[in-house]
Write an enzyme that holds these catalytic residues in place. Structure first.
Site, PDB file in Angstrom:
ATOM      1  N   GLU A  87       5.922  -6.109  -7.112  1.00  0.00           N
ATOM      2  CA  GLU A  87       6.476  -5.062  -7.213  1.00  0.00           C
ATOM      3  C   GLU A  87       7.291  -5.374  -5.509  1.00  0.00           C
ATOM      4  OE1 GLU A  87       5.454  -1.639  -8.817  1.00  0.00           O
ATOM      5  OE2 GLU A  87       6.780  -1.553  -9.764  1.00  0.00           O
TER       6      GLU A  87
ATOM      7  N   GLU B 157      -0.067  -1.893 -15.058  1.00  0.00           N
ATOM      8  CA  GLU B 157      -0.343  -0.903 -15.051  1.00  0.00           C
ATOM      9  C   GLU B 157      -0.799   0.073 -16.098  1.00  0.00           C
ATOM     10  OE1 GLU B 157       1.806  -2.502 -13.375  1.00  0.00           O
ATOM     11  OE2 GLU B 157       2.364  -1.296 -11.550  1.00  0.00           O
TER      12      GLU B 157
ATOM     13  N   ALA C  89       0.439   0.623  -5.738  1.00  0.00           N
ATOM     14  CA  ALA C  89       0.399   2.145  -5.335  1.00  0.00           C
ATOM     15  C   ALA C  89      -1.431   2.025  -4.955  1.00  0.00           C
ATOM     16  CB  ALA C  89       1.444   2.414  -6.283  1.00  0.00           C
TER      17      ALA C  89
ATOM     18  N   GLY D  10       2.416  -2.423  -8.034  1.00  0.00           N
ATOM     19  CA  GLY D  10       3.035  -2.618  -6.387  1.00  0.00           C
ATOM     20  C   GLY D  10       2.967  -3.826  -6.045  1.00  0.00           C
TER      21      GLY D  10
HETATM   22  N1  CAA Z   1      -5.764   1.520  -5.563  1.00  0.00           N
HETATM   23  C1  CAA Z   1      -7.131   2.205  -4.874  1.00  0.00           C
HETATM   24  N2  CAA Z   1      -7.602   1.114  -4.585  1.00  0.00           N
HETATM   25  C2  CAA Z   1      -7.971   0.568  -4.886  1.00  0.00           C
HETATM   26  C3  CAA Z   1      -6.795  -0.137  -6.091  1.00  0.00           C
HETATM   27  C4  CAA Z   1      -5.779   0.695  -6.166  1.00  0.00           C
HETATM   28  N3  CAA Z   1      -4.623   0.052  -6.422  1.00  0.00           N
HETATM   29  N4  CAA Z   1      -7.260  -1.076  -6.478  1.00  0.00           N
HETATM   30  C5  CAA Z   1      -8.264  -1.483  -6.041  1.00  0.00           C
HETATM   31  N5  CAA Z   1      -8.579  -0.978  -5.786  1.00  0.00           N
HETATM   32  C6  CAA Z   1     -10.303  -0.427  -4.687  1.00  0.00           C
HETATM   33  C7  CAA Z   1     -11.561  -0.760  -5.465  1.00  0.00           C
HETATM   34  O1  CAA Z   1     -11.355   0.981  -5.810  1.00  0.00           O
HETATM   35  C8  CAA Z   1     -12.378  -0.547  -4.905  1.00  0.00           C
HETATM   36  O2  CAA Z   1     -13.519   0.542  -3.868  1.00  0.00           O
HETATM   37  P1  CAA Z   1     -14.460   0.169  -3.808  1.00  0.00           P
HETATM   38  O3  CAA Z   1     -15.161  -0.803  -2.838  1.00  0.00           O
HETATM   39  O4  CAA Z   1     -14.574   2.035  -2.844  1.00  0.00           O
HETATM   40  O5  CAA Z   1     -15.054   1.206  -4.828  1.00  0.00           O
HETATM   41  C9  CAA Z   1     -11.875  -1.875  -3.842  1.00  0.00           C
HETATM   42  O6  CAA Z   1     -10.439  -2.035  -3.814  1.00  0.00           O
HETATM   43  C10 CAA Z   1     -12.319  -3.438  -4.375  1.00  0.00           C
HETATM   44  O7  CAA Z   1     -11.685  -3.325  -5.903  1.00  0.00           O
HETATM   45  P2  CAA Z   1     -12.600  -4.096  -7.127  1.00  0.00           P
HETATM   46  O8  CAA Z   1     -14.310  -3.389  -6.462  1.00  0.00           O
HETATM   47  O9  CAA Z   1     -11.777  -3.139  -8.425  1.00  0.00           O
HETATM   48  O10 CAA Z   1     -12.199  -5.530  -6.567  1.00  0.00           O
HETATM   49  P3  CAA Z   1     -12.598  -6.448  -7.731  1.00  0.00           P
HETATM   50  O11 CAA Z   1     -12.794  -7.978  -6.882  1.00  0.00           O
HETATM   51  O12 CAA Z   1     -14.181  -5.552  -9.078  1.00  0.00           O
HETATM   52  O13 CAA Z   1     -11.366  -6.600  -8.937  1.00  0.00           O
HETATM   53  C11 CAA Z   1      -8.850  -5.747  -9.384  1.00  0.00           C
HETATM   54  C12 CAA Z   1      -9.896  -7.324  -7.661  1.00  0.00           C
HETATM   55  C13 CAA Z   1      -8.759  -6.547 -10.509  1.00  0.00           C
HETATM   56  C14 CAA Z   1      -7.412  -6.264  -8.431  1.00  0.00           C
HETATM   57  C15 CAA Z   1      -9.398  -4.541  -9.603  1.00  0.00           C
HETATM   58  O14 CAA Z   1      -9.766  -3.530  -7.706  1.00  0.00           O
HETATM   59  C16 CAA Z   1      -7.669  -3.625 -10.425  1.00  0.00           C
HETATM   60  O15 CAA Z   1      -7.434  -3.491 -10.940  1.00  0.00           O
HETATM   61  N6  CAA Z   1      -7.332  -2.818  -9.107  1.00  0.00           N
HETATM   62  C17 CAA Z   1      -6.449  -1.725  -9.820  1.00  0.00           C
HETATM   63  C18 CAA Z   1      -4.308  -2.539  -9.908  1.00  0.00           C
HETATM   64  C19 CAA Z   1      -4.598  -2.240 -10.649  1.00  0.00           C
HETATM   65  O16 CAA Z   1      -4.385  -1.200 -11.403  1.00  0.00           O
HETATM   66  N7  CAA Z   1      -2.894  -1.952 -10.154  1.00  0.00           N
HETATM   67  C20 CAA Z   1      -2.007  -1.072 -10.260  1.00  0.00           C
HETATM   68  C21 CAA Z   1      -1.466   0.629  -9.781  1.00  0.00           C
HETATM   69  S1  CAA Z   1      -0.656   1.806 -10.198  1.00  0.00           S
HETATM   70  C22 CAA Z   1       0.970   1.025  -9.644  1.00  0.00           C
HETATM   71  O17 CAA Z   1       0.912   0.316  -9.145  1.00  0.00           O
HETATM   72  C23 CAA Z   1       2.705   2.105 -10.006  1.00  0.00           C
HETATM   73  C24 CAA Z   1       3.234   1.272  -9.250  1.00  0.00           C
HETATM   74  O18 CAA Z   1       4.535   0.086 -10.206  1.00  0.00           O
HETATM   75  C25 CAA Z   1       3.670   1.433  -8.312  1.00  0.00           C
END
Ligand code: CAA
Length: 262
Positions: free
Chosen positions: A116, A136, A67, A113
């Site tokens: 999911e 998460e 998400a 998400g």
């Molecule tokens: N939401 C918003 N933006 C996101 C995102 C997310 N879930 N995941 C990645 N992005 C964005 C980053 O902010 C980044 O944007 P910028 O270039 O503007 O900085 C871009 O995508 C690329 O991401 P990274 O630079 O972090 O890329 P990476 O290759 O170094 O890492 C990753 C990749 C491991 C997937 C890392 O981005 C990450 O950990 N993302 C979040 C994963 C996460 O925590 N997901 C759970 C979200 S909460 C949820 O989903 C609740 C639910 O149950 C519905």
């Protein structure tokens, strides 16, 4: 090809409807707008009598990294999360409740998400680079769109606990060994393999396919005796269909059946 929004591409290929998440700048993070468009597109295909199966695809680098954290970061307590996110999160269940089969085509990140969303679909074709996880907890919350429930049913309690409590991720081959995905294919062909599977399903009698899908889903929700009863009633109902007559007649006439979906 039509496009509900640039971030979600909607197209058809014969009787298969294809929805592609296309928000590469945020690794396909599932914003409210993206999920609205996905549900609208898949719901439209579900109602379209010309479509018999669907593919929900991501990009080679990411199916979806969760998400949209940016949309959640500033949500306060006191019920605000429920107010602002309940409708958004219900979209995962709407996808789970579609009548026609949906194949997730997953490459790269399928996290939070995103994992999911793939699990809300009926089958998962994964590329060798796919990574599944519920991270998460690493950002101070827990899954809210099925990660503790669907993952537990898919891989069992032990591994689900580990993934949900530590953020441990599964590589594609591990996901295959734990039964989370149907197959793992080279990254070049994850979409074509998912489409191939969808076309194979789309070539079957639609009423039987939908009844079988509903019955398998029932198995996840009910105790065995209730599921068996649900299955038996669904089986009996298919004898009202023209496709049952056609299928069984074609078998004895040693020819390919021609389905009419009635
Ligand atoms: N939401 C918003 N933006 C996101 C995102 C997310 N879930 N995941 C990645 N992005 C964005 C980053 O902010 C980044 O944007 P910028 O270039 O503007 O900085 C871009 O995508 C690329 O991401 P990274 O630079 O972090 O890329 P990476 O290759 O170094 O890492 C990753 C990749 C491991 C997937 C890392 O981005 C990450 O950990 N993302 C979040 C994963 C996460 O925590 N997901 C759970 C979200 S909460 C949820 O989903 C609740 C639910 O149950 C519905």
């Amino acid at each position: 090809m039509t496009s509900i929004a640039a971030e979600v591409i909607v197209e058809t290929e014969g009787a298969v409807g294809i929805v592609t998440l296309n928000r590469p700048s945020a690794l396909n993070a599932l914003s409210i707008a993206v999920m609205d468009a996905v549900v609208e597109a898949l719901g439209g295909f579900d109602r379209d009598p010309g479509i018999h199966a669907m593919v929900l695809a991501g990009l080679p680098k990411a199916f979806a990294a969760g998400a949209d954290i940016g949309e959640m970061k500033n949500i306060t307590g006191g019920g605000a999360a429920e107010q602002q996110l309940a409708n958004h999160l219900s979209h995962w269940d709407k996808i789970g409740n579609l009548k026609k089969p949906v194949i997730a085509a997953v490459s790269g990140f399928a996290l939070g998400g995103g994992c999911e969303l793939a699990m809300a679909c009926d089958m998962i074709v994964a590329s060798e680079t796919a990574v599944f996880g519920q991270p998460e907890v690493l950002i101070g919350v827990m899954p809210g769109a099925g990660g503790t429930q669907r993952l537990t049913k898919a891989v069992g309690k032990q591994l689900s606990m580990e993934m949900n409590l530590t953020g441990r991720k599964l590589a594609a081959r591990e996901a295959l060994s734990f039964g989370l995905v149907n197959r793992v294919v080279p990254v070049e062909s994850f979409l074509s393999e998912a489409k191939k599977l969808a076309h194979t399903i789309a070539a079957q009698p639609p009423l039987a396919v939908q009844a079988a899908k509903a019955s398998v889903r029932e198995a996840l929700d009910s105790k065995l005796s209730e599921g068996l009863s649900f299955e038996r009633q669904s089986f009996f109902r298919l004898f009202d269909s023209q496709d049952q007559k056609e299928g069984m007649t074609a078998f004895f006439e040693k020819r390919k059946p021609v389905w009419n979906g009635k």
